[in-house]
Motif scaffolding. Structure first.
Motif, PDB file in Angstrom:
ATOM      1  N   GLN A 113       0.846  -1.189   0.000  1.00 31.98           N
ATOM      2  CA  GLN A 113       0.000   0.000   0.000  1.00 31.98           C
ATOM      3  C   GLN A 113       0.884   1.243   0.000  1.00 31.98           C
ATOM      4  O   GLN A 113       1.820   1.349   0.785  1.00 31.98           O
ATOM      5  N   ARG A 114       0.582   2.150  -0.890  1.00 39.26           N
ATOM      6  CA  ARG A 114       1.354   3.382  -1.016  1.00 39.26           C
ATOM      7  C   ARG A 114       0.622   4.508  -0.282  1.00 39.26           C
ATOM      8  O   ARG A 114      -0.551   4.766  -0.515  1.00 39.26           O
ATOM      9  N   LEU A 115       1.362   5.155   0.628  1.00 36.13           N
ATOM     10  CA  LEU A 115       0.833   6.307   1.339  1.00 36.13           C
ATOM     11  C   LEU A 115       1.569   7.540   0.850  1.00 36.13           C
ATOM     12  O   LEU A 115       2.802   7.548   0.746  1.00 36.13           O
ATOM     13  N   THR A 116       0.848   8.583   0.561  1.00 33.97           N
ATOM     14  CA  THR A 116       1.468   9.806   0.051  1.00 33.97           C
ATOM     15  C   THR A 116       1.468  10.887   1.130  1.00 33.97           C
ATOM     16  O   THR A 116       0.567  10.953   1.982  1.00 33.97           O
ATOM     17  N   GLN A 117       2.487  11.728   1.057  1.00 35.17           N
ATOM     18  CA  GLN A 117       2.601  12.804   2.039  1.00 35.17           C
ATOM     19  C   GLN A 117       1.483  13.816   1.808  1.00 35.17           C
ATOM     20  O   GLN A 117       1.199  14.214   0.670  1.00 35.17           O
ATOM     21  N   ALA A 118       0.864  14.221   2.911  1.00 34.66           N
ATOM     22  CA  ALA A 118      -0.274  15.144   2.815  1.00 34.66           C
ATOM     23  C   ALA A 118      -0.259  16.080   4.019  1.00 34.66           C
ATOM     24  O   ALA A 118       0.174  15.695   5.106  1.00 34.66           O
ATOM     25  N   PRO A 119      -0.717  17.295   3.837  1.00 35.91           N
ATOM     26  CA  PRO A 119      -0.789  18.224   4.970  1.00 35.91           C
ATOM     27  C   PRO A 119      -1.877  17.800   5.936  1.00 35.91           C
ATOM     28  O   PRO A 119      -2.813  17.068   5.570  1.00 35.91           O
ATOM     29  N   PHE A 120      -1.758  18.243   7.181  1.00 33.71           N
ATOM     30  CA  PHE A 120      -2.826  18.009   8.137  1.00 33.71           C
ATOM     31  C   PHE A 120      -4.055  18.794   7.716  1.00 33.71           C
ATOM     32  O   PHE A 120      -3.958  19.876   7.132  1.00 33.71           O
ATOM     33  N   ALA A 121      -5.219  18.261   8.032  1.00 33.67           N
ATOM     34  CA  ALA A 121      -6.459  18.912   7.636  1.00 33.67           C
ATOM     35  C   ALA A 121      -6.580  20.299   8.246  1.00 33.67           C
ATOM     36  O   ALA A 121      -7.099  21.225   7.628  1.00 33.67           O
ATOM     37  N   SER A 122      -6.092  20.428   9.475  1.00 33.62           N
ATOM     38  CA  SER A 122      -6.140  21.719  10.156  1.00 33.62           C
ATOM     39  C   SER A 122      -5.071  21.731  11.238  1.00 33.62           C
ATOM     40  O   SER A 122      -4.568  20.681  11.650  1.00 33.62           O
ATOM     41  N   GLU A 123      -4.743  22.918  11.703  1.00 34.67           N
ATOM     42  CA  GLU A 123      -3.776  23.028  12.788  1.00 34.67           C
ATOM     43  C   GLU A 123      -4.346  22.414  14.062  1.00 34.67           C
ATOM     44  O   GLU A 123      -3.620  21.836  14.868  1.00 34.67           O
ATOM     45  N   ASP A 124      -5.660  22.527  14.252  1.00 30.13           N
ATOM     46  CA  ASP A 124      -6.288  21.945  15.434  1.00 30.13           C
ATOM     47  C   ASP A 124      -6.157  20.431  15.423  1.00 30.13           C
ATOM     48  O   ASP A 124      -5.917  19.800  16.464  1.00 30.13           O
ATOM     49  N   ASP A 125      -6.304  19.818  14.249  1.00 32.05           N
ATOM     50  CA  ASP A 125      -6.112  18.373  14.114  1.00 32.05           C
ATOM     51  C   ASP A 125      -4.686  17.995  14.502  1.00 32.05           C
ATOM     52  O   ASP A 125      -4.448  17.016  15.212  1.00 32.05           O
ATOM     53  N   GLN A 161      -2.631  19.710  16.491  1.00 34.29           N
ATOM     54  CA  GLN A 161      -2.442  19.907  17.926  1.00 34.29           C
ATOM     55  C   GLN A 161      -3.124  18.802  18.731  1.00 34.29           C
ATOM     56  O   GLN A 161      -2.580  18.328  19.739  1.00 34.29           O
ATOM     57  N   ALA A 162      -4.295  18.386  18.301  1.00 35.05           N
ATOM     58  CA  ALA A 162      -5.025  17.352  19.025  1.00 35.05           C
ATOM     59  C   ALA A 162      -4.248  16.030  19.037  1.00 35.05           C
ATOM     60  O   ALA A 162      -4.271  15.286  20.031  1.00 35.05           O
ATOM     61  N   LEU A 163      -3.569  15.726  17.940  1.00 36.21           N
ATOM     62  CA  LEU A 163      -2.763  14.508  17.889  1.00 36.21           C
ATOM     63  C   LEU A 163      -1.654  14.533  18.936  1.00 36.21           C
ATOM     64  O   LEU A 163      -1.390  13.541  19.617  1.00 36.21           O
ATOM     65  N   LEU A 164      -0.978  15.699  19.068  1.00 35.13           N
ATOM     66  CA  LEU A 164       0.098  15.800  20.048  1.00 35.13           C
ATOM     67  C   LEU A 164      -0.431  15.714  21.467  1.00 35.13           C
ATOM     68  O   LEU A 164       0.228  15.165  22.354  1.00 35.13           O
ATOM     69  N   GLU A 165      -1.615  16.266  21.678  1.00 33.03           N
ATOM     70  CA  GLU A 165      -2.220  16.184  23.012  1.00 33.03           C
ATOM     71  C   GLU A 165      -2.548  14.735  23.362  1.00 33.03           C
ATOM     72  O   GLU A 165      -2.313  14.286  24.493  1.00 33.03           O
ATOM     73  N   ARG A 166      -3.073  14.012  22.389  1.00 35.38           N
ATOM     74  CA  ARG A 166      -3.471  12.629  22.639  1.00 35.38           C
ATOM     75  C   ARG A 166      -2.291  11.670  22.632  1.00 35.38           C
ATOM     76  O   ARG A 166      -2.261  10.696  23.394  1.00 35.38           O
ATOM     77  N   TYR A 167      -1.296  11.971  21.789  1.00 41.88           N
ATOM     78  CA  TYR A 167      -0.147  11.072  21.646  1.00 41.88           C
ATOM     79  C   TYR A 167       1.152  11.867  21.812  1.00 41.88           C
ATOM     80  O   TYR A 167       1.846  12.180  20.827  1.00 41.88           O
ATOM     81  N   PRO A 168       1.531  12.212  23.039  1.00 36.04           N
ATOM     82  CA  PRO A 168       2.747  13.002  23.249  1.00 36.04           C
ATOM     83  C   PRO A 168       4.027  12.331  22.735  1.00 36.04           C
ATOM     84  O   PRO A 168       4.999  13.005  22.435  1.00 36.04           O
ATOM     85  N   ASP A 169       3.989  10.983  22.608  1.00 41.97           N
ATOM     86  CA  ASP A 169       5.181  10.283  22.131  1.00 41.97           C
ATOM     87  C   ASP A 169       5.512  10.612  20.681  1.00 41.97           C
ATOM     88  O   ASP A 169       6.576  10.215  20.179  1.00 41.97           O
TER      89      ASP A 169
END
Length: 392
Positions: free
Chosen positions: A15-27, A29-37
């Motif tokens: 499966q090929r995954l392509t580089q893509a921007p985050f949908a939003s800055e809030d998205d 930030q929410a990832l870092l809040e949920r997954y600090p690692d």
């Protein structure tokens, strides 16, 4: 080297995954809040990989000791070493990721170290944990294990913050070359602060998302400058006087008298530091249920010296008034005429050799008593100063 795509091998094939921007800055930030690692602790500190404790998201920062919050940093973490870590998040499509974000995070850190009261981080952590439905004491205990008590940990966090031992992380899904150059330069020049960027590449496809973190800014030259200093020790009265005896035996009687007086004072608690070679002690004046570290003293190579903690005093009434802090300065000028009173928001040096002069020790005790009375029973700052009426 960046790649526009990565591949996932699964039972159903490639499966090929392509580089893509985050949908939003809030998205983002929410990832870092949920997954600090996602902040790669093993790349940031290879010898002792960072573990993260989220203190707050959108942590407020004021630009003065008397004003409200002017800015907010996207995330505030602390690691297991008690190092406050400021995180500012930008998408690669945001033009501010090139230069503006650098000034932004530097401004946040500078004002936080200058104006945050001592309990800011511990209180923010408790509020964040509670808002998420967790028990703050349990979360912190799991984070620390049996390493140290909560009080000792937050004291270490505060000490690091006051000393400027902080970590600044600029996190983006793409770190431009010019930002990398700036970050590497700053990280090489700044100590004990650390400035790094984390490039968190985002790949997606077939309902799969993959994140690949990479730290930018660590160079051999910078790491050589930032090698950890010898671990501190727990100082106490006996060890402090022992060092003072070696460095300035003529000042031992001064220190002994001050310690004897403070140890039995009902409104003062002595708090010894943990420096590797320099004994320090904080004179914490009780202010209701809180404590204000009004005076900080160190046994320097040339004898007793300290700081008047105007930066902390100004967070307590009535010393939020610059006129009240000026009254404090005038009293300490009688102890050390060389005191710098040009900025009553900071922590000017106070030399203490003058305490050996007749009557000067009494001025110090009276001044600390006066501060304690003000903190516990604030008076109208327009009332006349009764110092001359009460001084023997």
């Amino acid at each position: 080297m960046n790649s526009n795509s990565i591949y996932v091998v699964s039972p159903t094939g490639l499966q090929r995954l392509t580089q893509a921007p985050f949908a939003s800055e809030d998205d983002f930030q929410a990832l870092l809040e949920r997954y600090p690692d996602l902040l790669p602790g093993d790349q940031i500190s290879p010898d002792k990989p960072c573990k993260w404790l989220l203190v707050a998201r959108e942590a407020g920062i004021a630009d003065s000791g008397e004003g409200g919050d002017r800015w907010s940093v996207d995330h505030l973490f602390v690691d297991q070493e008690g190092i406050p870590t400021f995180v500012e998040v930008k998408r690669g499509t945001d033009t501010r990721v090139r230069r503006e974000v650098v000034g932004q995070i530097l401004e946040y850190a500078a004002n936080a170290t200058a104006y945050w009261p001592e309990a800011t981080l511990s209180d923010a952590f408790a509020e964040t944990a509670s808002a998420g439905g967790d028990d703050p004491d349990r979360v912190l205990a799991e984070f620390l294990g049996e390493k140290e008590s909560a009080e000792a940990f937050w004291d270490r966090v505060w000490t690091n913050l006051r000393a400027g031992k902080v970590r600044l992380l600029i996190v983006a899904d793409r770190v431009p070359d010019n930002l990398q150059v700036i970050v590497e330069f700053l990280n090489n020049q700044m100590s004990p602060a650390e400035v790094l960027a984390v490039e968190l590449q985002h790949f997606s496809g077939n309902e799969i998302r993959t994140l690949v973190p990479r730290v930018v800014g660590r160079t051999a030259q910078a790491e050589a400058k930032k090698k950890p200093r010898p671990r501190g020790r727990a100082w106490d009265r006996e060890s402090l006087l022992e060092v003072l005896t070696k460095r300035r035996p003529d000042q031992v009687s001064i220190a002994t008298e001050v310690l004897d007086w403070a140890e039995v004072h009902p409104r003062i608690t002595l708090r010894f530091g943990r420096g590797a070679t320099t004994p320090t002690i904080s004179f914490d004046v009780h202010a209701g249920e809180a404590r204000c570290a009004a005076l900080y003293v160190a046994v320097a190579d040339d004898g007793l010296a300290g700081n008047i903690q105007f930066g902390l005093l100004k967070t307590f009434p009535p010393f939020q008034s610059v006129e009240e802090r000026r009254a404090v300065a005038e009293r300490f000028l009688e102890i050390y005429p060389g005191l710098d009173t040009s900025n009553l928001d900071r922590y000017p040096i106070l030399r203490l050799e003058g305490l050996a002069e007749p009557g000067v020790m009494a001025i110090l005790k009276e001044t600390m008593e006066w501060i304690a009375e003000k903190l516990n029973d604030p008076v109208d700052p327009t009332e006349p100063d009764s110092r001359e009426q009460t001084r023997p």
